[in-house]
Write a protein that holds these residues in place. Structure first.
Motif, mmCIF file in Angstrom:
data_model
loop_
_atom_site.group_PDB
_atom_site.id
_atom_site.type_symbol
_atom_site.label_atom_id
_atom_site.label_comp_id
_atom_site.label_asym_id
_atom_site.label_seq_id
_atom_site.Cartn_x
_atom_site.Cartn_y
_atom_site.Cartn_z
ATOM 1 N N LYS A 41 16.263 -6.491 -22.410
ATOM 2 C CA LYS A 41 17.380 -5.731 -21.851
ATOM 3 C C LYS A 41 16.965 -4.368 -21.288
ATOM 4 O O LYS A 41 17.644 -3.352 -21.513
ATOM 5 C CB LYS A 41 18.492 -5.573 -22.892
ATOM 6 N N PHE A 42 15.868 -4.360 -20.556
ATOM 7 C CA PHE A 42 15.503 -3.142 -19.824
ATOM 8 C C PHE A 42 16.553 -2.895 -18.748
ATOM 9 O O PHE A 42 17.058 -3.842 -18.129
ATOM 10 C CB PHE A 42 14.138 -3.312 -19.154
ATOM 11 N N PRO A 43 16.899 -1.651 -18.470
ATOM 12 C CA PRO A 43 17.913 -1.370 -17.451
ATOM 13 C C PRO A 43 17.387 -1.433 -16.025
ATOM 14 O O PRO A 43 18.159 -1.508 -15.071
ATOM 15 C CB PRO A 43 18.362 0.055 -17.794
ATOM 16 N N ALA A 44 16.058 -1.361 -15.873
ATOM 17 C CA ALA A 44 15.485 -1.375 -14.528
ATOM 18 C C ALA A 44 14.057 -1.904 -14.584
ATOM 19 O O ALA A 44 13.385 -1.823 -15.619
ATOM 20 C CB ALA A 44 15.488 0.029 -13.919
ATOM 21 N N LEU A 45 13.615 -2.429 -13.463
ATOM 22 C CA LEU A 45 12.261 -2.952 -13.340
ATOM 23 C C LEU A 45 11.557 -2.315 -12.159
ATOM 24 O O LEU A 45 12.098 -2.279 -11.044
ATOM 25 C CB LEU A 45 12.280 -4.475 -13.135
ATOM 26 N N LEU A 46 10.370 -1.808 -12.398
ATOM 27 C CA LEU A 46 9.491 -1.336 -11.334
ATOM 28 C C LEU A 46 8.453 -2.430 -11.086
ATOM 29 O O LEU A 46 7.624 -2.714 -11.946
ATOM 30 C CB LEU A 46 8.807 -0.034 -11.749
ATOM 31 N N LEU A 47 8.537 -3.060 -9.938
ATOM 32 C CA LEU A 47 7.625 -4.141 -9.587
ATOM 33 C C LEU A 47 6.549 -3.587 -8.665
ATOM 34 O O LEU A 47 6.818 -3.263 -7.506
ATOM 35 C CB LEU A 47 8.380 -5.277 -8.894
ATOM 36 N N ARG A 48 5.342 -3.462 -9.157
ATOM 37 C CA ARG A 48 4.224 -2.936 -8.370
ATOM 38 C C ARG A 48 3.492 -4.102 -7.723
ATOM 39 O O ARG A 48 2.960 -4.976 -8.403
ATOM 40 C CB ARG A 48 3.275 -2.153 -9.271
ATOM 41 N N ILE A 49 3.464 -4.117 -6.386
ATOM 42 C CA ILE A 49 2.838 -5.212 -5.646
ATOM 43 C C ILE A 49 1.622 -4.689 -4.896
ATOM 44 O O ILE A 49 1.728 -3.759 -4.106
ATOM 45 C CB ILE A 49 3.824 -5.861 -4.655
ATOM 46 N N ASP A 50 0.487 -5.288 -5.169
ATOM 47 C CA ASP A 50 -0.749 -4.981 -4.448
ATOM 48 C C ASP A 50 -1.430 -6.307 -4.181
ATOM 49 O O ASP A 50 -2.378 -6.695 -4.865
ATOM 50 C CB ASP A 50 -1.634 -4.049 -5.278
ATOM 51 N N SER A 51 -0.927 -7.022 -3.187
ATOM 52 C CA SER A 51 -1.337 -8.409 -2.968
ATOM 53 C C SER A 51 -1.318 -8.768 -1.483
ATOM 54 O O SER A 51 -0.409 -8.354 -0.759
ATOM 55 C CB SER A 51 -0.389 -9.347 -3.723
ATOM 56 N N PRO A 52 -2.297 -9.572 -1.037
ATOM 57 C CA PRO A 52 -2.283 -10.055 0.339
ATOM 58 C C PRO A 52 -1.441 -11.311 0.517
ATOM 59 O O PRO A 52 -1.378 -11.880 1.599
ATOM 60 C CB PRO A 52 -3.763 -10.370 0.598
ATOM 61 N N GLY A 53 -0.797 -11.754 -0.561
ATOM 62 C CA GLY A 53 -0.003 -12.977 -0.492
ATOM 63 C C GLY A 53 -0.732 -14.144 -1.115
ATOM 64 O O GLY A 53 -1.654 -13.972 -1.907
ATOM 65 N N GLY A 54 -0.304 -15.335 -0.759
ATOM 66 C CA GLY A 54 -0.929 -16.520 -1.340
ATOM 67 C C GLY A 54 -0.154 -17.780 -1.019
ATOM 68 O O GLY A 54 0.332 -17.959 0.105
ATOM 69 N N THR A 55 0.020 -18.629 -2.002
ATOM 70 C CA THR A 55 0.660 -19.915 -1.786
ATOM 71 C C THR A 55 2.172 -19.762 -1.608
ATOM 72 O O THR A 55 2.799 -18.893 -2.224
ATOM 73 C CB THR A 55 0.378 -20.861 -2.963
ATOM 74 N N VAL A 56 2.724 -20.634 -0.780
ATOM 75 C CA VAL A 56 4.143 -20.535 -0.418
ATOM 76 C C VAL A 56 5.053 -20.796 -1.609
ATOM 77 O O VAL A 56 5.936 -19.997 -1.931
ATOM 78 C CB VAL A 56 4.462 -21.510 0.731
#
Length: 273
Positions: A41-56
Motif C-alpha cells: 500500500k505505497f501511495p506512489a511509485l517512482l519507476l526509473r527506466i534506463d532501457s533501450p527496450g526489448g521484446t514486445v
C-alpha cells in the motif's frame, strides 16, 4: 503473501528500476515488484527506466500492470540515460513522465531480425532437408533467403505491432495518431525534444521525479524517502561484480549475446545503435 497496512510504507515512495534489455526475466522481476508495491500500500511509485527496450510481449505485460496499478496509486516514470522503444512503451503506463533534457528516448517502431547463413553453409558443405506442413512453417530459416511472400507476411506482422505502439502512445499522451506517426519512424530524440513533442510531461532528474511523486501523493517532498524494491543477489554475486567492472562488462556483453540469440525471429521494440 499480503503485507499488513503499516504507516511506514504509506509515508514512502516506492521505487522500481527497469534497466537493460526488457525480456522475460525483466518482466518476471518487475511484475513481482509491482505486486509488492500494491500489497504494501505505497501511495506512489517512482519507476526509473534506463532501457533501450526489448521484446514486445514482455513490454506490453509490464505496461498493462502499470496501467492497473495507477488506478490505485500515483505512478511517475523517470527516464534515465536512455529510455527508448520498449522503454518508452513501458513508460506510457505511468501517470506522469519526467526525463532529463539529454535523455535518449524515442525509437518508436518495430524491428525483426533473422540470420541468413546460407553462403557460409554452402562453403563448408552443410545443407538441410526440411519436411514441413505448409510453405511458411520454416519462415526465417537461417539456411536460406526469404521469399517475397514471406517478406509480405512478416511486414504485415510488423505493421500490426507498430500500430499497437502508435495507438498506445497516442492514447497515453492524448495525441492524435497522425501526430505520433510524425515522429514514430524509429528516430531517437532527446528528453527536451520529447517534451516539445508531448511524449513526456516535465524535464528533471530522478530526485525531481521523487519530489513530484511525493507531492502528487499528498506527502512532504522534502521529507518523504524512497523505498527501492529489488531482488537481492546472492552475497558472492554482489561481492564479485561490485569489485570488478571488467566482469560486470562481460556480464552485460553476455546478456546482449544471449538476448540476440533468444530473440532472433521475434518482433522487437528495441533501440540498438
Amino acid at each position: 503473501m499480503v503485507w499488513p497496512f503499516t504507516p511506514r510504507f504509506c509515508k514512502q515512495v516506492a521505487r522500481v528500476e527497469i534497466t537493460g534489455i526488457i525480456n522475460g526475466a525483466t518482466r518476471t522481476r518487475v511484475l513481482k515488484a509491482l505486486k509488492t508495491v500494491e500489497e504494501r500500500k505505497f501511495p506512489a511509485l517512482l519507476l526509473r527506466i534506463d532501457s533501450p527496450g526489448g521484446t514486445v510481449g514482455d513490454s506490453q505485460e509490464i505496461y498493462e500492470a502499470l496501467k492497473r496499478l495507477r488506478q490505485k496509486i500515483k505512478v511517475i516514470a523517470s527516464f534515465g540515460n536512455i529510455s527508448a522503444s520498449g522503454g518508452v512503451y513501458v513508460g506510457m503506463g505511468a501517470s506522469q513522465i519526467m526525463a532529463n533534457p539529454g535523455t535518449i528516448t524515442g525509437s518508436i517502431g518495430v524491428i525483426l531480425r533473422g540470420n541468413n547463413l546460407e553462403r557460409l553453409l554452402d562453403k563448408i558443405g552443410i545443407s538441410f532437408k526440411v519436411i514441413k506442413s505448409g510453405p511458411y512453417k520454416d519462415i526465417l530459416a537461417f539456411d536460406r533467403e526469404l521469399t517475397e511472400p514471406e517478406q509480405s507476411i512478416l511486414q504485415e506482422m510488423i505493421d500490426v505491432s507498430y500500430q499497437q505502439f502508435v495507438q498506445t502512445v497516442a492514447e497515453a499522451r492524448n495525441l492524435t495518431i497522425e501526430a505520433v506517426r510524425s515522429f514514430a519512424d524509429g528516430r531517437i530524440f532527446t528528453g527536451q525534444q520529447a517534451l516539445a513533442l508531448g511524449v513526456i510531461d516535465r524535464l528533471g532528474t530522478e530526485e525531481d521525479a521523487r519530489r513530484w511523486a511525493a507531492e502528487l501523493a499528498g506527502l512532504d517532498p522534502e521529507k518523504t524517502p524512497v523505498f527501492t524494491i529489488e531482488d537481492r543477489k546472492p552475497p558472492l554475486s554482489r561481492l564479485v561484480f561490485n569489485r570488478s567492472r571488467t566482469l560486470a562488462g562481460m556480464e552485460a556483453g553476455m546478456q546482449w549475446l544471449e538476448f540476440e540469440l533468444a530473440s532472433s525471429g521475434l518482433p522487437l521494440w528495441l533501440y540498438r545503435p
